[in-house]
Design a protein around this motif. Sequence first.
Motif, PDB file in Angstrom:
ATOM      1  N   MET A  31      -4.466   0.170   7.775  1.00 17.79           N
ATOM      2  CA  MET A  31      -5.633  -0.031   6.911  1.00 17.79           C
ATOM      3  C   MET A  31      -5.406  -1.196   5.962  1.00 17.79           C
ATOM      4  N   ALA A  32      -4.208  -1.264   5.391  1.00 14.11           N
ATOM      5  CA  ALA A  32      -3.923  -2.336   4.434  1.00 14.11           C
ATOM      6  C   ALA A  32      -3.941  -3.704   5.109  1.00 14.11           C
ATOM      7  N   GLY A  33      -3.352  -3.813   6.296  1.00 14.86           N
ATOM      8  CA  GLY A  33      -3.323  -5.087   6.999  1.00 14.86           C
ATOM      9  C   GLY A  33      -4.711  -5.582   7.367  1.00 14.86           C
ATOM     10  N   ILE A  34      -5.533  -4.685   7.872  1.00 12.39           N
ATOM     11  CA  ILE A  34      -6.894  -5.071   8.261  1.00 12.39           C
ATOM     12  C   ILE A  34      -7.703  -5.506   7.045  1.00 12.39           C
ATOM     13  N   VAL A  35      -7.654  -4.717   5.994  1.00 13.19           N
ATOM     14  CA  VAL A  35      -8.407  -5.047   4.783  1.00 13.19           C
ATOM     15  C   VAL A  35      -7.944  -6.380   4.202  1.00 13.19           C
ATOM     16  N   ALA A  44       0.799  -1.224   0.000  1.00 12.39           N
ATOM     17  CA  ALA A  44       0.000   0.000   0.000  1.00 12.39           C
ATOM     18  C   ALA A  44       0.832   1.275   0.000  1.00 12.39           C
ATOM     19  N   ILE A  45       2.046   1.232   0.516  1.00 13.73           N
ATOM     20  CA  ILE A  45       2.829   2.453   0.698  1.00 13.73           C
ATOM     21  C   ILE A  45       3.521   2.906  -0.581  1.00 13.73           C
ATOM     22  N   ASN A  81       6.535  13.654   1.573  1.00 14.52           N
ATOM     23  CA  ASN A  81       6.769  14.152   2.931  1.00 14.52           C
ATOM     24  C   ASN A  81       5.450  14.156   3.702  1.00 14.52           C
ATOM     25  N   MET A  82       4.980  12.965   4.051  1.00 16.22           N
ATOM     26  CA  MET A  82       3.669  12.837   4.699  1.00 16.22           C
ATOM     27  C   MET A  82       3.786  12.557   6.188  1.00 16.22           C
ATOM     28  N   GLY A  83       4.981  12.207   6.665  1.00 13.84           N
ATOM     29  CA  GLY A  83       5.165  11.908   8.079  1.00 13.84           C
ATOM     30  C   GLY A  83       5.003  10.435   8.368  1.00 13.84           C
ATOM     31  N   PRO A  84       5.790   9.882   9.296  1.00 14.98           N
ATOM     32  CA  PRO A  84       5.712   8.455   9.636  1.00 14.98           C
ATOM     33  C   PRO A  84       4.335   8.029  10.117  1.00 14.98           C
ATOM     34  N   GLY A  85       3.615   8.928  10.784  1.00 14.12           N
ATOM     35  CA  GLY A  85       2.297   8.566  11.296  1.00 14.12           C
ATOM     36  C   GLY A  85       1.321   8.215  10.195  1.00 14.12           C
ATOM     37  N   VAL A  86       1.367   8.964   9.103  1.00  6.48           N
ATOM     38  CA  VAL A  86       0.486   8.664   7.978  1.00  6.48           C
ATOM     39  C   VAL A  86       0.856   7.328   7.362  1.00  6.48           C
ATOM     40  N   ALA A  87       2.148   7.046   7.281  1.00 10.31           N
ATOM     41  CA  ALA A  87       2.594   5.743   6.770  1.00 10.31           C
ATOM     42  C   ALA A  87       2.057   4.603   7.642  1.00 10.31           C
ATOM     43  N   ALA A  88       2.040   4.827   8.949  1.00  9.34           N
ATOM     44  CA  ALA A  88       1.512   3.815   9.865  1.00  9.34           C
ATOM     45  C   ALA A  88       0.027   3.592   9.653  1.00  9.34           C
ATOM     46  N   VAL A  89      -0.704   4.674   9.428  1.00 12.39           N
ATOM     47  CA  VAL A  89      -2.145   4.557   9.182  1.00 12.39           C
ATOM     48  C   VAL A  89      -2.415   3.761   7.912  1.00 12.39           C
ATOM     49  N   ILE A  90      -1.638   4.044   6.856  1.00  9.68           N
ATOM     50  CA  ILE A  90      -1.797   3.304   5.605  1.00  9.68           C
ATOM     51  C   ILE A  90      -1.516   1.822   5.826  1.00  9.68           C
TER      52      ILE A  90
END
Length: 442
Positions: A326-330, A306-307, A314-323
């Motif tokens: 979401m990908a793992g759950i889906v 997904a990443i 330059n989105m920040g590590p937190g946004v990468a974690a959210v992505i």
Amino acid sequence: MDTPMTEESSLLPITKPSSNPYSTALAYSGKLGNALMALQAGLVLVFLFATTYPDADDYSPAEYYIWKDIMAMLLIGFGFLMTFLKQYGLGAVGFTMLLTVMSMQLNIVIELIMRVIYGFITSTEMEDTSFPMPIGMSTFIDSQFSAATLLISFGAIIGRASPYQMLVMTVSQSFFYAFNKVFIVFGILDAEDVGGTMTIHMFGAYFGLAASMAMGASPPEKGSPEADKVSDLFAMIGTTVLWIFWPSFVGATETGTAVNEMRCTTNTIISLMASTGVSFWASQKLCKGKFDPVHIANSTLAGGVAIGSTARLNMGPGVAAVIGMMAGIVSVYGYVYSSPALEEVGIFDTCGVGNLHGLPSLIGGLASVAIVAMDPTAEFLNHNAYLQPFMQLLGVILTVVIAATSGYATGIFMKSPTVVPNKNDSHVVYEDEVYWHAEYFE
């Protein structure tokens, strides 16, 4: 992945050979030997008369290290991930090697042709379009991306298609993959997809699923995709190799730009960690407190899928974690709910590529629509903050459409009399013995 298949199919109808296993393999591989030799000989001629070495100053040891990482992913990672089929380990690892090297060679030629054609049509100066073509490490890395796309598609039909059918898919997908990458995503749209969420994972998944739908399923009496403790353990080995080297894959093209490479690496690791954590959570939640090895072997990697479209932003590590979350759950929920639903409509996905690569790539591709607006001044973006999100969305839509239509057409041809010699005989599937010769099969 372990659900028996119940619908009739035009996939290689073969019976397990009782007297002469060679005759079955030869008959249902079509003219594999001749086709393979002809293809390899043709590629050798191209290398002899149409290629050369690049300038020595262009050689980068860093790119060679990336190449080694990605080859480990392709041959060991993908190969062993698909060994969950307990009677198809040789096919999983062996055919992975064959498809990888043939796809890489084809891509070197076909992607160059696509670049030349696109440059001519659009009057655009394209990179690496000189003649004879210089073959350097960047060329090999591009060819690895093509091979990864093919191996994803292979996962949808592994065990059910003959080696000859796989070779047909290799040639066909090489053209359509290069067309989508050169003409559409990185050409007309100029979309952002540094780690291949769209061009590799999305295209490979929906090409493979469409081909599988066109070919149909194998009746249950001919075999089912069974796993056991040992085969699941070998699949986990593939998972760990893929997990370790995935950041190299995503940042493979960015070795010359430190800030981009740093963001690709950091965002990918964060996303992978997040998808791994939630995959264990979702698996035990849906499996009455226990962990399903299928989920852990596959969905833990969903963050890397997904990443890819946003990794150097330059989105920040937190946004990468959210992505990644979401990908793992889906992905886990896809294995539980999506796979059975797809089988109801005639789409049989042996390895669950729709759940590991398809659904997470949609998450990543759609997320990029919003995230490109968070870094509008990035020098590698080709449009303004208003147009770039639209191009990302078009990239998702067109990639799915092109992959699905070309994959379905390829699947129709793969089951045609030209490829399948005798559809009236029968055959077991998911069995190494059909195509491999060894004393332990006697």
